[in-house]
Motif scaffolding. Sequence first.
Motif, PDB file in Angstrom:
ATOM      1  N   PRO A 179       0.812  -1.226   0.000  1.00  0.00           N
ATOM      2  CA  PRO A 179       0.000   0.000   0.000  1.00  0.00           C
ATOM      3  C   PRO A 179       0.848   1.280   0.000  1.00  0.00           C
ATOM      4  O   PRO A 179       0.479   2.270  -0.634  1.00  0.00           O
ATOM      5  N   VAL A 180       1.987   1.257   0.706  1.00  0.00           N
ATOM      6  CA  VAL A 180       2.873   2.423   0.705  1.00  0.00           C
ATOM      7  C   VAL A 180       3.360   2.682  -0.710  1.00  0.00           C
ATOM      8  O   VAL A 180       3.321   3.811  -1.208  1.00  0.00           O
ATOM      9  N   ARG A 181       3.806   1.635  -1.378  1.00  0.00           N
ATOM     10  CA  ARG A 181       4.324   1.758  -2.744  1.00  0.00           C
ATOM     11  C   ARG A 181       3.269   2.353  -3.675  1.00  0.00           C
ATOM     12  O   ARG A 181       3.525   3.312  -4.392  1.00  0.00           O
ATOM     13  N   GLU A 182       2.102   1.778  -3.670  1.00  0.00           N
ATOM     14  CA  GLU A 182       1.050   2.247  -4.582  1.00  0.00           C
ATOM     15  C   GLU A 182       0.629   3.670  -4.261  1.00  0.00           C
ATOM     16  O   GLU A 182       0.353   4.461  -5.161  1.00  0.00           O
ATOM     17  N   THR A 183       0.567   4.003  -2.989  1.00  0.00           N
ATOM     18  CA  THR A 183       0.160   5.351  -2.596  1.00  0.00           C
ATOM     19  C   THR A 183       1.181   6.386  -3.048  1.00  0.00           C
ATOM     20  O   THR A 183       0.811   7.451  -3.558  1.00  0.00           O
ATOM     21  N   LEU A 184       2.462   6.110  -2.916  1.00  0.00           N
ATOM     22  CA  LEU A 184       3.486   7.090  -3.287  1.00  0.00           C
ATOM     23  C   LEU A 184       3.774   7.143  -4.788  1.00  0.00           C
ATOM     24  O   LEU A 184       4.147   8.191  -5.316  1.00  0.00           O
ATOM     25  N   MET A 185       3.597   6.038  -5.489  1.00  0.00           N
ATOM     26  CA  MET A 185       3.953   6.013  -6.911  1.00  0.00           C
ATOM     27  C   MET A 185       2.995   6.815  -7.791  1.00  0.00           C
ATOM     28  O   MET A 185       3.276   7.023  -8.964  1.00  0.00           O
ATOM     29  N   GLN A 186       1.912   7.343  -7.249  1.00  0.00           N
ATOM     30  CA  GLN A 186       0.994   8.155  -8.054  1.00  0.00           C
ATOM     31  C   GLN A 186       1.552   9.544  -8.351  1.00  0.00           C
ATOM     32  O   GLN A 186       1.035  10.244  -9.206  1.00  0.00           O
ATOM     33  N   PHE A 187       2.619   9.950  -7.671  1.00  0.00           N
ATOM     34  CA  PHE A 187       3.123  11.308  -7.803  1.00  0.00           C
ATOM     35  C   PHE A 187       4.237  11.397  -8.842  1.00  0.00           C
ATOM     36  O   PHE A 187       5.135  10.554  -8.874  1.00  0.00           O
ATOM     37  N   ASP A 188       4.198  12.461  -9.660  1.00  0.00           N
ATOM     38  CA  ASP A 188       5.207  12.667 -10.706  1.00  0.00           C
ATOM     39  C   ASP A 188       6.614  12.770 -10.151  1.00  0.00           C
ATOM     40  O   ASP A 188       7.578  12.477 -10.852  1.00  0.00           O
ATOM     41  N   THR A 189       6.753  13.211  -8.935  1.00  0.00           N
ATOM     42  CA  THR A 189       8.081  13.397  -8.343  1.00  0.00           C
ATOM     43  C   THR A 189       8.659  12.108  -7.784  1.00  0.00           C
ATOM     44  O   THR A 189       9.747  12.130  -7.219  1.00  0.00           O
ATOM     45  N   VAL A 190       7.963  10.988  -7.945  1.00  0.00           N
ATOM     46  CA  VAL A 190       8.428   9.715  -7.388  1.00  0.00           C
ATOM     47  C   VAL A 190       8.552   8.669  -8.496  1.00  0.00           C
ATOM     48  O   VAL A 190       7.571   8.315  -9.135  1.00  0.00           O
ATOM     49  N   ASP A 191       9.789   8.221  -8.695  1.00  0.00           N
ATOM     50  CA  ASP A 191      10.054   7.123  -9.630  1.00  0.00           C
ATOM     51  C   ASP A 191      10.471   5.850  -8.893  1.00  0.00           C
ATOM     52  O   ASP A 191      10.289   4.753  -9.396  1.00  0.00           O
ATOM     53  N   ASP A 192      11.085   6.008  -7.735  1.00  0.00           N
ATOM     54  CA  ASP A 192      11.526   4.876  -6.923  1.00  0.00           C
ATOM     55  C   ASP A 192      11.224   5.177  -5.459  1.00  0.00           C
ATOM     56  O   ASP A 192      11.089   6.337  -5.073  1.00  0.00           O
ATOM     57  N   ILE A 193      11.168   4.115  -4.668  1.00  0.00           N
ATOM     58  CA  ILE A 193      10.859   4.268  -3.243  1.00  0.00           C
ATOM     59  C   ILE A 193      11.823   3.431  -2.429  1.00  0.00           C
ATOM     60  O   ILE A 193      12.111   2.280  -2.779  1.00  0.00           O
ATOM     61  N   VAL A 194      12.329   4.011  -1.352  1.00  0.00           N
ATOM     62  CA  VAL A 194      13.130   3.296  -0.369  1.00  0.00           C
ATOM     63  C   VAL A 194      12.392   3.434   0.958  1.00  0.00           C
ATOM     64  O   VAL A 194      12.050   4.546   1.364  1.00  0.00           O
ATOM     65  N   ILE A 195      12.128   2.314   1.593  1.00  0.00           N
ATOM     66  CA  ILE A 195      11.417   2.321   2.868  1.00  0.00           C
ATOM     67  C   ILE A 195      12.377   1.835   3.947  1.00  0.00           C
ATOM     68  O   ILE A 195      13.002   0.780   3.808  1.00  0.00           O
ATOM     69  N   LEU A 196      12.487   2.628   5.002  1.00  0.00           N
ATOM     70  CA  LEU A 196      13.378   2.297   6.115  1.00  0.00           C
ATOM     71  C   LEU A 196      12.554   2.057   7.373  1.00  0.00           C
ATOM     72  O   LEU A 196      11.509   2.679   7.575  1.00  0.00           O
TER      73      LEU A 196
END
Length: 183
Positions: free
Chosen positions: A144-161
């Motif tokens: 859910p974090v991935r899908e929620t953040l990937m909708q934004f133009d400023t996000v191409d990749d995600i790192v979760i800590l």
Amino acid sequence: MLLQKTNSLSIFLISGLLLSTGLMGCIPARTPTEEPNGENNETQAQTIQVYFLSSLEDYTELEAVNRTTDRIDIANFAIEQLIAGPTPEEEGRALLDEIEPTGESICDGADFSLNIEQNVAVLQFCRDVTRVGGVGEYARIITPVRETLMQFDTVDDIVILDSRGDCFGDMSGENICFEDLPE
């Protein structure tokens, strides 16, 4: 069962499974859609989507719900809404809240910190968000974090800590997600 083994081969295989399915903190890119450019100080109400699980058995079954805000930091707003969980009406549709921060915050009381630089969103949970750990629980939080953040133009990749600053869900202990951080 593979998860019940404690030898290093099992940890290696589980980590490989997470990597091959994109479930370690390193999340592959997909086409994003919208985020404000911040060039003016006027804020307009924007509708964004927050993705909640609709099944405990299948972490890929998500349902998007709309949230509206006039905040400029809409990615932060989106994660706040994800952590807040579904509304009672959405819970009635069997949407699930799997992110439940507990314990003391390492971020002055906040549940998370989010920085987006060079199109990489780095989300760090500031409290513990896992109950027992394991591949299934990590997947139910990461997806859910991935899908929620990937909708934004400023996000191409995600790192979760996690709250220790390690790659979330990296049971190998090698912190492979740091390879995706901008230099």
